[in-house]
Motif scaffolding. Structure first.
Motif, PDB file in Angstrom:
ATOM      1  N   PRO A 122      26.722 -15.214   1.257  1.00  0.00           N
ATOM      2  CA  PRO A 122      25.347 -14.753   0.996  1.00  0.00           C
ATOM      3  C   PRO A 122      25.087 -13.391   1.629  1.00  0.00           C
ATOM      4  O   PRO A 122      24.711 -13.279   2.796  1.00  0.00           O
ATOM      5  CB  PRO A 122      24.490 -15.841   1.644  1.00  0.00           C
ATOM      6  N   TYR A 124      23.112  -9.617   1.118  1.00  0.00           N
ATOM      7  CA  TYR A 124      22.017  -8.978   0.388  1.00  0.00           C
ATOM      8  C   TYR A 124      21.698  -7.620   1.002  1.00  0.00           C
ATOM      9  O   TYR A 124      22.033  -7.336   2.161  1.00  0.00           O
ATOM     10  CB  TYR A 124      20.766  -9.875   0.400  1.00  0.00           C
ATOM     11  N   GLY A 137      23.629 -14.119   5.316  1.00  0.00           N
ATOM     12  CA  GLY A 137      23.010 -15.388   5.667  1.00  0.00           C
ATOM     13  C   GLY A 137      21.707 -15.613   4.924  1.00  0.00           C
ATOM     14  O   GLY A 137      21.522 -15.144   3.802  1.00  0.00           O
ATOM     15  N   ASP A 138      20.805 -16.305   5.585  1.00  0.00           N
ATOM     16  CA  ASP A 138      19.509 -16.656   5.002  1.00  0.00           C
ATOM     17  C   ASP A 138      18.438 -15.744   5.588  1.00  0.00           C
ATOM     18  O   ASP A 138      18.160 -15.822   6.789  1.00  0.00           O
ATOM     19  CB  ASP A 138      19.189 -18.125   5.321  1.00  0.00           C
ATOM     20  N   ASP A 140      15.381 -15.895   5.570  1.00  0.00           N
ATOM     21  CA  ASP A 140      14.274 -16.648   6.138  1.00  0.00           C
ATOM     22  C   ASP A 140      14.738 -17.651   7.190  1.00  0.00           C
ATOM     23  O   ASP A 140      13.954 -18.477   7.662  1.00  0.00           O
ATOM     24  CB  ASP A 140      13.519 -17.389   5.028  1.00  0.00           C
ATOM     25  N   GLY A 141      16.017 -17.573   7.523  1.00  0.00           N
ATOM     26  CA  GLY A 141      16.573 -18.496   8.520  1.00  0.00           C
ATOM     27  C   GLY A 141      17.544 -17.751   9.419  1.00  0.00           C
ATOM     28  O   GLY A 141      17.197 -16.749  10.034  1.00  0.00           O
ATOM     29  N   GLU A 142      18.796 -18.222   9.459  1.00  0.00           N
ATOM     30  CA  GLU A 142      19.814 -17.577  10.285  1.00  0.00           C
ATOM     31  C   GLU A 142      20.492 -16.463   9.490  1.00  0.00           C
ATOM     32  O   GLU A 142      21.010 -16.698   8.398  1.00  0.00           O
ATOM     33  CB  GLU A 142      20.862 -18.599  10.739  1.00  0.00           C
ATOM     34  N   PHE A 143      20.501 -15.274  10.036  1.00  0.00           N
ATOM     35  CA  PHE A 143      21.165 -14.155   9.375  1.00  0.00           C
ATOM     36  C   PHE A 143      21.629 -13.142  10.410  1.00  0.00           C
ATOM     37  O   PHE A 143      21.186 -13.146  11.560  1.00  0.00           O
ATOM     38  CB  PHE A 143      20.227 -13.473   8.370  1.00  0.00           C
ATOM     39  N   GLN A 178      13.567  -8.175   4.309  1.00  0.00           N
ATOM     40  CA  GLN A 178      13.761  -9.056   3.170  1.00  0.00           C
ATOM     41  C   GLN A 178      14.744  -8.438   2.167  1.00  0.00           C
ATOM     42  O   GLN A 178      14.913  -7.222   2.118  1.00  0.00           O
ATOM     43  CB  GLN A 178      12.425  -9.339   2.488  1.00  0.00           C
TER      44      GLN A 178
END
Length: 278
Positions: A122, A124, A137-138, A140-143, A178
């Protein structure tokens, strides 16, 4: 990969529900090299992704994924950038970045995004003001954040916010970190190309480069209306007076109710372009 008209293919790719960022960027290469086959770039991205997959293995966490991408892309393949790259058009063209292993932050990030996607990771894009990095990562979470321009070095959230503030952005903006939309990334790349080509020393060749960058921008589902005015001006500058005048008149019709003065100026430019037909 399809052999259809490259412009038609670009339009189809950028308007698809799931935009293939790399394919769209590789199609830009056809604008400067009609013999270039985007399939060559896709093959190289697949090769890099295979190396990342082999490094990560079947089980991974965010940190391991970021380390694998940095090792393969920043370390072994030596993708990075430096200040002199900003003066080189090749640094904004994905096929050249894949060949030279050098590019602008947004193009190097594009390599990370696509290789990560192909490797099942993942990844971005993060469009900071004045810079471009990636998240793994996420969001909105772990990145984790990484800076491909500097070989993929880790970037802390606090440092990212400092960079944003230094460039005049708002470090506390909740949307700052984001994921950037693929079409927004493509528009930013095309804006960079337009800015490069607009420098006076680029001359008429710069006008032709700006023209194709504008025309690709207009194929994106979202684009500034002012690009239509720019296209008309560039058509006239490159000797396509009738087409330029028509585009300028169309733009004037588009903005007449919103900004009559801008419309009047555009109609004057259209008249001047038609006068050059005589």
């Amino acid at each position: 990969m399809s052999r259809e008209n490259p412009r038609d293919r670009f339009a189809a790719v950028v308007r698809a529900p799931d935009v293939d960022l790399a394919e769209a960027a590789l199609l830009m290469g056809v604008e400067v090299d009609a013999e270039f086959d985007p399939a060559e770039g896709i093959a190289e991205l697949e090769r890099l992704a295979a190396a990342v997959r082999a490094r990560v293995g079947p089980a991974y966490d965010v940190t391991k994924a970021a380390e694998a991408l940095a090792l393969v892309l920043g370390g072994r393949a030596r993708f990075f950038g430096q200040e002199s790259d900003y003066a080189d058009l090749r640094s904004s063209l994905l096929h050249e970045v894949l060949r030279r292993r050098r590019g602008l932050p947004i193009l190097l990030s594009m390599v990370w995004i696509d290789v990560g996607r192909r490797a099942g990771l993942p990844v971005y894009g993060v469009a900071l003001p004045g810079h471009f990095v990636v998240g793994i990562g996420d969001p909105d979470g772990e990145f984790e954040l990484a800076d491909p321009f500097h070989g993929g070095v880790p970037l802390s959230v606090s440092r990212a916010r400092e960079l944003a503030a230094a460039a005049g952005g708002h470090p506390g903006d909740p949307a700052l970190l984001q994921p950037a939309r693929p079409t927004a990334i493509l528009l930013r790349v095309l804006n960079n190309i337009r800015a490069w080509a607009a420098q006076p020393e680029r001359g008429i060749e710069g006008a032709w480069t700006r023209l194709w960058a504008v025309e690709l921008s207009l194929l994106l589902p979202r684009h500034p209306a002012a690009l239509r005015h720019e296209r008309g001006s560039l058509l006239a500058r490159t000797g396509q007076f009738a087409a330029g005048a028509q585009q300028l008149d169309d733009y004037a019709d588009l903005v007449a109710r919103i900004d009559p003065k801008v419309a009047e100026t555009a109609r004057g430019e259209a008249k001047a372009a038609r006068a050059r037909l005589n």
